[in-house]
Design an enzyme around this catalytic site. Sequence first.
Site, PDB file in Angstrom:
ATOM      1  N   TYR A 142       0.944  -1.155  -0.087  1.00  0.00           N
ATOM      2  CA  TYR A 142       0.019  -0.062  -0.077  1.00  0.00           C
ATOM      3  C   TYR A 142       0.878   1.162   0.239  1.00  0.00           C
ATOM      4  CZ  TYR A 142       1.082  -0.176   4.989  1.00  0.00           C
ATOM      5  OH  TYR A 142       1.688  -0.118   6.121  1.00  0.00           O
ATOM      6  N   HIS A 155       3.960  -7.041   4.448  1.00  0.00           N
ATOM      7  CA  HIS A 155       4.596  -7.225   5.605  1.00  0.00           C
ATOM      8  C   HIS A 155       3.365  -7.555   6.699  1.00  0.00           C
ATOM      9  CE1 HIS A 155       3.160  -3.161   5.891  1.00  0.00           C
ATOM     10  NE2 HIS A 155       3.262  -3.164   7.265  1.00  0.00           N
TER      11      HIS A 155
END
Lengths: 232, 184
Positions: A142, A155
């Site tokens: 993002y 992540h």
Amino acid sequence: MADNRIYEPFQDGPQPPYLTKHYGRTARMAPEGLLAASPRTPTELAGPKWQNGPDAEKSLVHGAKGLALGQLIRVVVRVLDEDARPQRGALVEIWQANAAGKYQHPVDQRDAPLDENFRSWGRGLTDDQGEVDFLTIRPGAYPVPSSGGWWRPPHIHISAYGDSISSRLVSQIYFPGDPLNPLDGILQSIPDVQARERLMLKHDPSAGIAELALGYRFDLVLRGRAATPLEG
Amino acid sequence: MTRLTPTPSQTLGPFFAHGLLRPNDGNLAGPDAMGERIVLRGILRDHEGAGVRDALIELWQADAKGRYPGRDADADPAVNGFGRTMTGADGSFEFATVMPGAAAGTGNKRQAPHFLIGVFAAGLSRRVTTRIYAPDAGALADDEVFGELPPATRERIVAKASGAGRLEFEINLGGARATPAFSD
């Protein structure tokens, strides 16, 4: 009780410095009143103990109307101390974005879809082997707002409590080979390349679930070792 | 023998609330807890003095007799010892707990009543820890940790009484009144 344990202060290099050019936000947050290393009195050598919760807390993908969207993955986290001894009863918590890179959080105002079958967090205690497993999805990347084009790579945030409050750790774990990893200011704020590699998940088919979820493993090493070296 | 290097820390980021916080996590003392009930209120500020919102604050403390759960077998079962909460829009946070007693120190010493505070936030690469002491001048004079801190700044980690059963303190990450803190 951990009175005979050693917890050495973190060093810049294997650990990210408080102040780093890679992560601009540290400029107004890095503590200026820093003293030398923390004391290690009985206060710092004790720490919270935890009760196991329901197994359902380890699956992020079983929604009321079906499975979450995205690439299903099973992540087996093994918690060790610096002597490589499995840590039993450690609380491990994770949180992450969904497959579209959207957080279930009011601060995330980006126009990206939420997934009603995805729960953004999981928690569990490690077993006798120091392991706890989560069923989740590979999160999306993002963009960081107002950052001039910085995208966070996929992540998973991870939090762990070990044998004392001095072994407390919060980190993030990443997917090996992602092209965003070398561009990520937060990952690159760790100076040592070997240390950055230690934040990569390891693909392992034996950790997966046939025809459902890809398998990954991650070794989380918490600070702390025996004052007297172990044999062997 | 095998010797492993600890996993690197990474910032908490801003999106942790659903993952880490449950409604009662900032209350450390159950209805049967022994000791004086207190509200411990703090504020976290950045270098410019602005309140830091959406930070995670962790509290670790002894029970009213200075015993730690998990360490001391006779610790008060109604005191959790550990709590966590997040800062609001102005950087403030609070815990409901009991006044800790004098915990064991190293050797035969006793420590002055204190709280261990851990701070995580976006913009912090690693945890920041500090101690907050109860305002008890007599006990502070003999405390092994407090006595080693710089005299010019250590008063900043002594909480102030702000009414019956209320203690307040500040954590200033920078500026002229930066809080003495321990590197993680």
